[in-house]
Design an enzyme around this catalytic site. Structure first.
Site, mmCIF file in Angstrom:
data_model
loop_
_atom_site.group_PDB
_atom_site.id
_atom_site.type_symbol
_atom_site.label_atom_id
_atom_site.label_comp_id
_atom_site.label_asym_id
_atom_site.label_seq_id
_atom_site.Cartn_x
_atom_site.Cartn_y
_atom_site.Cartn_z
ATOM 1 N N ASP A 113 0.798 -1.220 0.000
ATOM 2 C CA ASP A 113 0.000 0.000 0.000
ATOM 3 C C ASP A 113 0.836 1.278 0.000
ATOM 4 O O ASP A 113 0.410 2.314 0.526
ATOM 5 C CB ASP A 113 -0.958 -0.004 1.193
ATOM 6 C CG ASP A 113 -2.097 -0.990 0.998
ATOM 7 O OD1 ASP A 113 -2.607 -1.076 -0.130
ATOM 8 O OD2 ASP A 113 -2.463 -1.680 1.969
ATOM 9 N N ASP A 173 -6.942 -4.064 -5.109
ATOM 10 C CA ASP A 173 -6.619 -2.734 -4.583
ATOM 11 C C ASP A 173 -5.315 -2.177 -5.149
ATOM 12 O O ASP A 173 -5.146 -0.952 -5.261
ATOM 13 C CB ASP A 173 -6.471 -2.766 -3.063
ATOM 14 C CG ASP A 173 -7.562 -3.530 -2.336
ATOM 15 O OD1 ASP A 173 -8.002 -4.570 -2.855
ATOM 16 O OD2 ASP A 173 -7.940 -3.111 -1.234
#
Length: 396
Positions: A113, A173
């Site tokens: 991330d 994601d």
């Protein structure tokens, strides 16, 4: 060659086309309401950060340790762009120093991330103000993200040790993390970042999106051969349902990748994913947390997924031809969904620590952040408004 998926006909075409266009007044009033909450939260968080989601509709305050901390700094940069008020820049600059410290000391960064963290905090800061510390931090973050590259399978591993077979997987994601790598190639002239981003995107489109254009949350690769194994979920209702936020990541991730690669062969893949999402919206057009639900008052909505999808449709608009009849449908769907968020999902009774957007879901299975605010929902709602107020250069 880009794989072919089913593109469902619109089921709400006439409803969307009948939607009145959002007015400048609606958009600016909505953004001004966001600023009221940002101002209160600046005093509330000070130089620290909000937890990923609210608890009892109030953000706990944390250090810079979560995967979501970049969204708050991104909100500060949006506020600065809109107002040109230096108070937002000053706090965002202090946040940048925190992000530089975090990446230099590799604090809680053993995951994929890095884009969520550093595109919105530091790439944005560099684009807007040429802050050299922001540039340094973002490039270090790109290097850290590259440590997750799996050459055999051609993907960036989501979590876990790279030599762990049970962690040999990626999630949808990550389409929002790889723009950090494209940017790193642009500013350094080193194409190995962009090459990895393009290969990861290609792998994602090949495997994490199903033939019906719905998406898995997670896709496991075979650690021996590097080939495909199976799709699963850690967020959606079931392995074969479509988690709403994951579908929205695809709707936004595809056009962001097209922005850098200029490869419009992915337009039909986008259309399949967008139509699947739009066709499963309930009456007020704000999705439930999983698209398996279309009318179930016992289930929670995910307003954050709605805001992400709007950002994706707005980003994709530039790549759709004027004569394409779907272009107008997507434009009007953005008007409809955004107006529904403004009228029914936003906080207009501001208190320190409150979210901007109500009725989000972090993780239904764990019970975390269910029917709460979450910081990425607040960010994407502000971005969606900004995109419709002015010509906006994305931080991604």
């Amino acid at each position: 060659m880009v794989r072919t998926v089913n593109i469902e006909p619109f089921t709400k075409e006439q409803e969307f086309l009948a939607t009145p266009a959002l007015t400048k007044e609606e958009l600016t009033n909505a953004f001004e309401e966001c600023l009221k909450q940002v101002n209160l939260n600046m005093e509330y968080f000070k130089d620290r950060f909000p937890y990923s989601c609210t608890k009892g509709l109030k953000y706990p305050i944390i250090d810079n340790i979560e995967w979501t901390d970049g969204f708050w700094t991104g909100m500060l940069w949006l506020a600065y762009e809109y107002t040109n008020d230096k108070k937002y820049k000053e706090l965002a600059d202090r946040n940048i120093e925190s992000f530089l410290h975090r990446v230099e000391n590799r604090i809680e960064l053993d995951h994929h991330d890095l884009g969520f963290l550093y595109s919105l905090s530091c790439v944005s800061g560099y684009k807007l103000t040429k802050n050299e510390h922001a540039k340094k931090a973002a490039l270090l973050a790109a290097d850290k993200l590259m440590e997750r590259w799996q050459e055999k399978g051609q993907f960036l591993q989501a979590w876990g040790p790279k030599d762990s077979p049970e962690h040999y997987r990626f999630i949808i994601d990550c389409m929002l993390n790889i723009p950090l790598l494209y940017w790193a190639s642009e500013v350094t002239g080193d194409n190995h970042y962009a090459d990895a981003a393009t290969k990861h995107f290609t792998t994602s489109c090949k495997y994490v999106i199903r033939d019906d254009a719905s998406a898995y949350h997670t896709f496991y690769m075979d650690p021996v051969t590097g080939g495909p194994s199976h799709g699963a979920t850690r967020q959606g209702y079931s392995d074969d349902s479509s988690w709403a936020r994951g579908q929205a990541w695809g709707i936004y991730g595809i056009p962001l990748n097209i922005r850098y690669t200029k490869n419009t062969e992915y337009v039909d893949l986008y259309k399949g994913m967008a139509n699947y999402f739009l066709n499963r919206l309930p009456e007020d057009n704000i999705c439930y947390w999983d698209l398996i639900f279309t009318d179930d008052p016992e289930q929670s909505r995910d307003s954050s997924a709605a805001a992400i999808a709007v950002c994706g449709m707005l980003e994709m608009d530039q790549w759709l031809k004027e004569e394409d009849p779907s272009k107008k449908v997507y434009q009007k769907a953005c008007d409809n969904i955004t107006r529904s968020l403004i009228q029914n999902y936003t906080n207009n009774d501001h208190k320190p620590g409150d979210p901007i957007l109500y009725h989000g879901v972090y993780s239904w299975h764990s019970g975390k952040g269910v029917d709460e605010g979450n910081i990425w929902g607040d960010y994407y709602y502000m971005e969606a408004l900004m995109r419709q107020i002015k010509q906006w250069d994305p931080y991604w």
